[in-house]
Structure formats: structure tokens, C-alpha cells
Design a protein around this motif. Structure first.
Motif, PDB file in Angstrom:
ATOM      1  N   MET A  31     -19.519 -52.374  13.119  1.00  0.00           N
ATOM      2  CA  MET A  31     -19.468 -51.068  12.462  1.00  0.00           C
ATOM      3  C   MET A  31     -20.613 -50.157  12.893  1.00  0.00           C
ATOM      4  SD  MET A  31     -16.898 -50.589  10.629  1.00  0.00           S
ATOM      5  CE  MET A  31     -15.831 -51.627  11.610  1.00  0.00           C
ATOM      6  N   VAL A  32     -21.743 -50.748  13.307  1.00  0.00           N
ATOM      7  CA  VAL A  32     -22.913 -49.936  13.647  1.00  0.00           C
ATOM      8  C   VAL A  32     -22.564 -48.915  14.731  1.00  0.00           C
ATOM      9  CG1 VAL A  32     -25.180 -49.981  14.759  1.00  0.00           C
ATOM     10  CG2 VAL A  32     -24.664 -51.580  12.922  1.00  0.00           C
ATOM     11  N   SER A  33     -21.908 -49.388  15.793  1.00  0.00           N
ATOM     12  CA  SER A  33     -21.635 -48.444  16.885  1.00  0.00           C
ATOM     13  C   SER A  33     -20.586 -47.421  16.466  1.00  0.00           C
ATOM     14  CB  SER A  33     -21.206 -49.183  18.147  1.00  0.00           C
ATOM     15  OG  SER A  33     -20.242 -50.140  17.829  1.00  0.00           O
ATOM     16  N   ILE A  34     -19.603 -47.853  15.674  1.00  0.00           N
ATOM     17  CA  ILE A  34     -18.604 -46.892  15.200  1.00  0.00           C
ATOM     18  C   ILE A  34     -19.263 -45.836  14.338  1.00  0.00           C
ATOM     19  CG2 ILE A  34     -16.573 -46.583  13.724  1.00  0.00           C
ATOM     20  CD1 ILE A  34     -15.473 -49.113  14.691  1.00  0.00           C
ATOM     21  N   ALA A  35     -20.153 -46.294  13.450  1.00  0.00           N
ATOM     22  CA  ALA A  35     -20.843 -45.351  12.569  1.00  0.00           C
ATOM     23  C   ALA A  35     -21.681 -44.381  13.388  1.00  0.00           C
ATOM     24  CB  ALA A  35     -21.729 -46.114  11.583  1.00  0.00           C
ATOM     25  N   ALA A  36     -22.332 -44.898  14.414  1.00  0.00           N
ATOM     26  CA  ALA A  36     -23.169 -44.030  15.246  1.00  0.00           C
ATOM     27  C   ALA A  36     -22.319 -42.958  15.922  1.00  0.00           C
ATOM     28  CB  ALA A  36     -23.910 -44.856  16.297  1.00  0.00           C
ATOM     29  N   VAL A  37     -21.188 -43.386  16.501  1.00  0.00           N
ATOM     30  CA  VAL A  37     -20.318 -42.411  17.171  1.00  0.00           C
ATOM     31  C   VAL A  37     -19.810 -41.379  16.168  1.00  0.00           C
ATOM     32  CG1 VAL A  37     -18.083 -42.102  18.285  1.00  0.00           C
ATOM     33  CG2 VAL A  37     -19.608 -43.912  19.052  1.00  0.00           C
ATOM     34  N   ALA A  38     -19.387 -41.859  14.995  1.00  0.00           N
ATOM     35  CA  ALA A  38     -18.854 -40.943  13.984  1.00  0.00           C
ATOM     36  C   ALA A  38     -19.928 -39.953  13.551  1.00  0.00           C
ATOM     37  CB  ALA A  38     -18.340 -41.734  12.780  1.00  0.00           C
ATOM     38  N   LEU A  39     -21.124 -40.476  13.320  1.00  0.00           N
ATOM     39  CA  LEU A  39     -22.225 -39.637  12.872  1.00  0.00           C
ATOM     40  C   LEU A  39     -22.558 -38.568  13.916  1.00  0.00           C
ATOM     41  CD1 LEU A  39     -23.870 -40.092  10.217  1.00  0.00           C
ATOM     42  CD2 LEU A  39     -25.751 -40.768  11.704  1.00  0.00           C
ATOM     43  N   ILE A  40     -22.630 -38.999  15.167  1.00  0.00           N
ATOM     44  CA  ILE A  40     -22.972 -38.061  16.236  1.00  0.00           C
ATOM     45  C   ILE A  40     -21.894 -36.988  16.366  1.00  0.00           C
ATOM     46  CG2 ILE A  40     -23.253 -37.845  18.735  1.00  0.00           C
ATOM     47  CD1 ILE A  40     -24.607 -40.630  18.645  1.00  0.00           C
ATOM     48  N   THR A  41     -20.625 -37.440  16.297  1.00  0.00           N
ATOM     49  CA  THR A  41     -19.534 -36.467  16.419  1.00  0.00           C
ATOM     50  C   THR A  41     -19.618 -35.426  15.313  1.00  0.00           C
ATOM     51  OG1 THR A  41     -18.182 -38.285  17.229  1.00  0.00           O
ATOM     52  CG2 THR A  41     -17.036 -36.243  16.664  1.00  0.00           C
ATOM     53  N   VAL A  42     -19.755 -35.902  14.075  1.00  0.00           N
ATOM     54  CA  VAL A  42     -19.814 -34.976  12.944  1.00  0.00           C
ATOM     55  C   VAL A  42     -21.008 -34.043  13.094  1.00  0.00           C
ATOM     56  CG1 VAL A  42     -20.245 -34.820  10.454  1.00  0.00           C
ATOM     57  CG2 VAL A  42     -18.621 -36.501  11.346  1.00  0.00           C
ATOM     58  N   TYR A  43     -22.154 -34.608  13.477  1.00  0.00           N
ATOM     59  CA  TYR A  43     -23.353 -33.788  13.578  1.00  0.00           C
ATOM     60  C   TYR A  43     -23.226 -32.748  14.691  1.00  0.00           C
ATOM     61  CZ  TYR A  43     -28.121 -32.244  13.879  1.00  0.00           C
ATOM     62  OH  TYR A  43     -29.230 -31.452  13.890  1.00  0.00           O
ATOM     63  N   MET A  44     -22.695 -33.153  15.833  1.00  0.00           N
ATOM     64  CA  MET A  44     -22.568 -32.216  16.956  1.00  0.00           C
ATOM     65  C   MET A  44     -21.672 -31.041  16.579  1.00  0.00           C
ATOM     66  SD  MET A  44     -24.579 -33.089  19.244  1.00  0.00           S
ATOM     67  CE  MET A  44     -24.175 -31.677  20.242  1.00  0.00           C
ATOM     68  N   VAL A  45     -20.564 -31.346  15.905  1.00  0.00           N
ATOM     69  CA  VAL A  45     -19.662 -30.270  15.504  1.00  0.00           C
ATOM     70  C   VAL A  45     -20.343 -29.376  14.473  1.00  0.00           C
ATOM     71  CG1 VAL A  45     -17.487 -29.755  14.325  1.00  0.00           C
ATOM     72  CG2 VAL A  45     -17.574 -31.587  16.019  1.00  0.00           C
ATOM     73  N   TRP A  46     -21.013 -30.021  13.518  1.00  0.00           N
ATOM     74  CA  TRP A  46     -21.669 -29.273  12.451  1.00  0.00           C
ATOM     75  C   TRP A  46     -22.787 -28.398  13.017  1.00  0.00           C
ATOM     76  CZ3 TRP A  46     -26.721 -29.742  10.452  1.00  0.00           C
ATOM     77  CH2 TRP A  46     -26.952 -29.014   9.256  1.00  0.00           C
ATOM     78  N   ALA A  47     -23.535 -28.926  13.977  1.00  0.00           N
ATOM     79  CA  ALA A  47     -24.677 -28.183  14.512  1.00  0.00           C
ATOM     80  C   ALA A  47     -24.261 -27.216  15.618  1.00  0.00           C
ATOM     81  CB  ALA A  47     -25.718 -29.168  15.057  1.00  0.00           C
ATOM     82  N   GLY A  48     -23.163 -27.533  16.289  1.00  0.00           N
ATOM     83  CA  GLY A  48     -22.795 -26.746  17.457  1.00  0.00           C
ATOM     84  C   GLY A  48     -21.841 -25.598  17.191  1.00  0.00           C
ATOM     85  N   LEU A  49     -21.045 -25.740  16.140  1.00  0.00           N
ATOM     86  CA  LEU A  49     -20.030 -24.706  15.888  1.00  0.00           C
ATOM     87  C   LEU A  49     -20.587 -23.343  15.455  1.00  0.00           C
ATOM     88  CD1 LEU A  49     -16.737 -26.070  14.299  1.00  0.00           C
ATOM     89  CD2 LEU A  49     -17.116 -24.999  16.522  1.00  0.00           C
ATOM     90  N   PRO A  50     -21.595 -23.306  14.566  1.00  0.00           N
ATOM     91  CA  PRO A  50     -22.029 -21.997  14.049  1.00  0.00           C
ATOM     92  C   PRO A  50     -22.359 -20.990  15.152  1.00  0.00           C
ATOM     93  CG  PRO A  50     -23.126 -23.748  12.859  1.00  0.00           C
ATOM     94  CD  PRO A  50     -22.356 -24.400  13.961  1.00  0.00           C
ATOM     95  N   ALA A  51     -23.131 -21.429  16.162  1.00  0.00           N
ATOM     96  CA  ALA A  51     -23.529 -20.486  17.209  1.00  0.00           C
ATOM     97  C   ALA A  51     -22.312 -20.026  18.013  1.00  0.00           C
ATOM     98  CB  ALA A  51     -24.557 -21.124  18.132  1.00  0.00           C
ATOM     99  N   ILE A  52     -21.375 -20.950  18.254  1.00  0.00           N
ATOM    100  CA  ILE A  52     -20.175 -20.570  19.016  1.00  0.00           C
ATOM    101  C   ILE A  52     -19.419 -19.486  18.257  1.00  0.00           C
ATOM    102  CG2 ILE A  52     -17.944 -21.367  19.907  1.00  0.00           C
ATOM    103  CD1 ILE A  52     -19.158 -24.030  20.484  1.00  0.00           C
TER     104      ILE A  52
END
Lengths: 284, 290
Positions: free
Chosen positions: B20-41
Motif C-alpha cells: 500500500m505504501v507505493s500506491i499511497a505515495a502515487v495517489a498522494l503525489i497525483t492529488v497534490y500535483m493536480v491540487w497545486a498545479g491547476l490554479p495557475a493553469i
């Protein structure tokens, strides 16, 4: 037993040194606010402003907090304008600006105290025969108006500007002083002074700008209007590519005890060495 | 007996958590990238952001167009593959089919070592040796250009392509090759007309893996490409998606549009890598199905 005694001696020495150091700052402080014992200072000192000053204030803040463990000095690198505004509206204890204050800013009742100067050296490859440039020539070289070194008395070779990345204080300083903000034609944008020097050393066509403190023999420093950059020429103002680092406070408004102590520390002789280490020229 | 079962259960749980650790990491990164990257776009406008050709993040009137970075990353990737695929695949053919065992035993560790060299070392050698060489050979005013970056990336993608392709070529059933030889084909003909087609999906997987490495590399490229936000040209100083993030992140003020835009570049890069990974899986799956 022996070990213990040695340890106690060492501790005593450290404490004594600490006292001497405290005394030093005390002596420099003229304010009544800091008259209590230095260790009793507590709370935060909110500073912020120019990104170029961040390294200097970072170094000062670290040394300051080592001495006054109860004080927390923070720096928010938001730009000179924001630093001055912050000092004016009271969101910052001390604002930091890397340019002199304008008339209208002084009219708002702000006091500016220069605590350091920043000199920026223009460097070329050591094989380049150019040794002196005027400010105007530097500007034209940077914007790409002059594309060949022969136009400024050098060899027949293209001009390659090697600079720093957007947001770098050195870049901001060079561009604003020379008057080429956002119009430079870069051939390389590198992320450290060391990288700029390495690139200038490797390319005979290159010229770049670096903080005065980083200059060494690997590159050739160009004189500006006949003046070589050095601590002296920056201090007496004859070397032109320089700017002041300014502490901005509000007139008539009492600083908190810890902010006052930090303000005095920044202007003290004890801070001079730290300022030098951070690449700027101290005023004392 | 009961204790044994207990241990079995506990160990199962341990393995599950590790998975689960790697799945959680991927999920976390995906959510964070979208959350952090979308506003400026959204603030800049997707069209201006993705198709704008001018990047001036700290100008008084900032512009945030990342098409130069996208195109540079794409060109860099294709350039590295153009040079790296023939060399890589032929090396794999050599190692798996042609080389005498002793020679292969010397070449293989060298390839593995190539994969293990830190990217900063590639960058350093590129900066000191390759950049001046490119400058001299092509008579340029500065050797920091897309070509230098492509050459460095070529060397960096080789190990990925070689090791995966070699494994695929080795897995080709001996009977195929023997049948071909038995019909009178030469060994080289057999390799190119039987072995390589049979190992196709594995070789493609290696190439896609190399593409991922080329797109994702930052350090080595930052040291040789010059990092100016130009539209790509072989002899122009260029900035990749990765280096765009890396070079400006340290000085970008918190909460500024510049910093948010850097996260957005990260998001675009992330989507790129996701797409490449998806392609990789598609090819691997096709290989399995057959």
C-alpha cells in the motif's frame, strides 16, 4: 573525575565567551529597550522584502538566534516593494529593500538605514582582451545591441551573455542597475554563481555577472568606466554597479525589544563578517 | 499450530501494508500535483499557458507560456531516441546473439555501470568536455544547446534500451531461430527477420522506458542545455520542462503566480510521464497476450 572537571572548565569557557559576545552587542545598542538581560528577549522578529537580501538576513538571523535563543527571526522574500509596504503598514517589524527608498515612500514616514552594499562584478573569459567597459556598453552587450566584441575594442568574436535564472538577486541587481530589466538576451541561464563562472571560464566569447565576493582568478574582471570593483570602490560609490541593502522602519514607531536588538545587531561590527560571508559589503 | 497461523496472518498484513505504501505515495503525489498545479493553469488560461511561446516569469508584466519547454522536451526525447535506439538495440543484439560469452561478460557490466552513474556526473562531463567540443566542431558562439542535451540524453537512455531489449531477445524461443537456420537463412538474417520481430514488444518497452528517462531527466540537462526559454532549435540554448521547474523553484516567492506556474509545469510533466507509462504498459500487455 578528570573528564568531569575538564567538561566543567570547557562549559565555563563557553559561557564566558557567550557573555563577552552579549556584552559586545549591548555596547552597540543605544536603545533603552534592550537594557534588560539579553537572554530575556522573547518573541518573533518579522522581516521581509528583497529576495537579494535573503542570504544576508538569513546569515544574520542565524547568528542572532544563536545568541538570543528565545527570539525567532523570520524572513519572507517577497521583493523590495513588498518589504517597504510591509514596514509601512506594520505587517513587518523591519522591511528589507535592495534599492534606495523613493521620495513618496519616505514621505510615508519611513526611515531607511543602509546596512550593507552589494557590488556586482562584470566578468569575461581571461582570453578576452576587453578590460574596460562603460555602463552604456554593458547595457548594449546585455540586450544584444552589440553582438561582436570588436565593437567594444575586443577580438572579432560573438558576444555570449551568461546570466542567472529569473528570481535570482544577482540577476535582479545587475538588470536593474544597468537598466536592462527583462530585456537581456541570455545565451545561458544558470542557477549558481559557480556555474556562471565555470561557463565564462569555458567559453572565450562569454561575459557574465557575479557577486563581488565571489570573484576569483578563473575569470577576468572588467573595470566599469575605469573603476575596478572592490570593497573600497563600492563603499565610496565610485564603482557604479552597486546597490544598497536597506533596513526600512517606520518613523516614530517603537520597535519591539527583540526587533530593536536585531536592528542594532545588523548594524554592529559583529555583523560585518557575516555580511561579508553572505557576499555583500558591510558599512562598518 | 495456532502460533504459526498468527505469524502467517501478521506477515500477510505486513506485506499488504508495504504494497500500500507505493500506491499511497502515487495517489498522494497525483492529488497534490493536480491540487497545486491547476490554479495557475486556470488563472493564466489553459491556452495561454500551454500554447504561449513567451516565458517571462519575473518581468514586470509576467508571461507564462510553456510551449518552448514542452517542445524542447519532446524534441529532446525524440532526438535522444533517434540516436539511442539504433545503438541500444544493436548492442542488445550483439550481447544476446552475436558476442562471444567472454566479450559479453565484459560489455554487460559496463552497460550496467552506465545505468548507475549519477546524472550529475553526466552533466559535469557534458559541461566540461561535450559543450566546448560541440562549440568547436560546429563553430557556435556557445556550445550549450539542444544538441549537447540530446547527446547527453542519448548516453543516458542507452542502458534502459539495452537491458530491456536484451532480456526480450534472450527470451525468444530457440526453436524459432533453429527453424530459420534450418531453412537456410544466415545467422544475421535470422536475428533480424526472426528474433527481433519476435522480441518486438519487449524492445518497444525498452524504448518507451528510455523515453521516460529522457523526459524526466533534469540535472544533467540543466548543466548542458543553457536553460534559456527559447523555442527549440538544434543549436539554440533551450529549457526543458524539468529544468524549468528546477531552475526557478529556489527563488520563487511562496504564493506567487510564478511558483504556482512552476507547479503547473510539474503537472504537465507528470501527465507526460503518465502517458509514457501507459504506453509502456500497453506494449507489455500486447506482448503477454500473444
Amino acid at each position: 573525575m578528570k573528564m568531569k572537571r575538564f567538561f566543567a572548565m570547557a562549559m565555563a569557557c563557553v559561557m564566558a565567551a557567550g557573555l563577552v559576545a552579549c556584552g559586545g552587542t549591548e555596547a552597540n545598542s543605544t536603545s533603552g529597550a534592550a537594557s534588560g538581560t539579553t537572554t530575556s528577549l522573547k518573541g518573533g522578529v518579522a522581516t521581509g522584502g528583497s529576495t537579494s537580501v535573503e542570504k544576508v538576513i538569513g546569515g544574520l538571523g542565524e547568528a542572532f538566534m544563536e545568541e538570543y535563543s528565545g527570539v525567532d527571526v523570520t524572513y519572507d522574500p517577497t521583493g523590495s516593494g513588498a518589504g517597504i509596504t510591509g514596514a509601512a503598514d506594520g505587517t513587518l517589524d523591519i522591511g528589507l529593500s535592495s534599492r534606495a527608498l523613493k521620495e513618496e515612500e519616505l514621505a510615508k514616514g519611513l526611515v531607511s538605514t543602509t546596512f550593507a552594499l552589494d557590488g556586482i562584478a562584470v566578468v569575461v573569459n581571461s582570453s578576452n582582451t576587453v578590460s574596460d567597459l562603460s555602463m552604456e556598453q554593458v547595457a548594449k552587450l546585455a540586450t544584444g545591441e552589440i553582438t561582436n566584441w570588436s565593437e567594444v575594442g575586443g577580438p572579432d568574436a560573438p558576444v555570449v551573455l551568461v546570466g542567472r535564472e529569473a528570481g535570482s538577486g544577482t540577476r535582479d541587481g545587475f538588470e536593474s542597475i544597468v537598466g536592462v530589466a527583462d530585456t537581456c538576451k541570455y545565451e545561458q541561464e544558470l542557477t549558481s554563481t559557480g556555474a556562471v563562472m565555470a561557463a565564462v571560464k569555458a567559453n572565450p566569447n562569454a561575459f557574465g555577472y557575479i557577486s563581488l565576493a565571489s570573484v576569483d582568478d578563473s575569470v577576468k574582471v572588467v573595470t566599469i568606466d575605469g573603476i575596478a570593483p572592490s570593497e573600497e570602490t563600492v563603499k565610496d560609490g565610485s564603482y557604479k554597479i552597486q546597490r544598497p541593502f536597506v533596513l526600512v522602519t517606520k518613523e516614530g514607531e517603537e520597535l519591539s525589544a527583540q526587533a530593536k536588538a536585531f536592528y542594532d545587531f545588523a548594524l554592529s561590527e559583529a555583523a560585518a563578517e557575516l555580511i561579508k560571508n553572505a557576499g555583500a559589503v558591510p558599512m562598518v | 499450530m495456532k502460533l504459526k497461523q498468527r505469524i502467517e496472518q501478521i506477515m500477510n498484513l505486513v506485506f499488504f501494508v508495504c504494497g500500500m505504501v507505493s500506491i499511497a505515495a502515487v495517489a498522494l503525489i497525483t492529488v497534490y500535483m493536480v491540487w497545486a498545479g491547476l490554479p495557475a493553469i486556470l488563472k493564466i488560461g489553459p491556452v495561454d499557458f500551454l500554447l504561449g511561446t513567451v516565458w517571462k516569469s519575473t518581468a514586470s508584466e509576467p508571461e507564462f507560456g510553456i510551449l518552448p519547454f514542452i517542445m524542447t522536451s519532446v524534441w529532446g526525447m525524440f532526438g535522444a531516441l533517434l540516436l539511442g535506439v539504433p545503438v541500444g538495440v544493436f548492442t542488445a543484439v550483439f550481447l544476446s546473439k552475436l558476442a562471444p560469452p567472454k566479450v559479453a561478460a565484459a560489455v554487460r557490466p559496463a552497460v550496467e555501470l552506465l545505468a548507475g552513474i549519477p546524472s550529475v556526473v553526466y552533466g559535469l562531463i557534458g559541461m566540461i568536455v561535450l559543450v566546448p567540443a560541440v562549440m568547436d566542431i560546429f563553430g557556435l558562439k556557445s556550445g550549450s544547446c539542444l544538441l549537447s542535451a540530446i547527446l547527453v540524453l542519448t548516453i543516458m537512455v542507452l542502458p534502459n534500451i539495452i537491458s530491456v531489449s536484451e532480456t526480450a531477445l534472450r527470451a525468444v524461443p530457440k526453436e524459432y531461430e533453429e527453424a530459420s537456420l534450418g531453412l537456410g537463412a544466415t545467422w544475421i538474417e535470422t536475428v533480424f527477420k526472426v528474433s527481433i520481430p519476435a522480441a518486438k514488444s519487449g524492445i518497444v518497452a525498452g524504448i518507451v522506458l528510455g523515453a521516460g528517462r529522457a523526459v524526466g531527466e533534469a540535472m544533467a540537462v540543466m548543466m548542458v542545455a543553457g536553460n534559456v526559454a527559447n523555442m527549440p532549435g538544434l543549436f539554440k540554448s533551450v529549457r526543458f520542462l524539468t529544468t524549468a521547474v528546477a531552475s526557478e523553484m529556489s527563488y520563487a516567492a511562496d504564493g506567487s503566480l510564478q511558483k504556482q506556474a512552476l507547479f503547473s509545469i510539474g503537472l504537465v510533466l507528470f501527465v507526460f510521464i503518465m502517458f509514457i507509462n501507459w504506453a509502456l504498459h500497453a506494449f507489455l500487455k500486447r506482448g503477454e497476450d500473444r
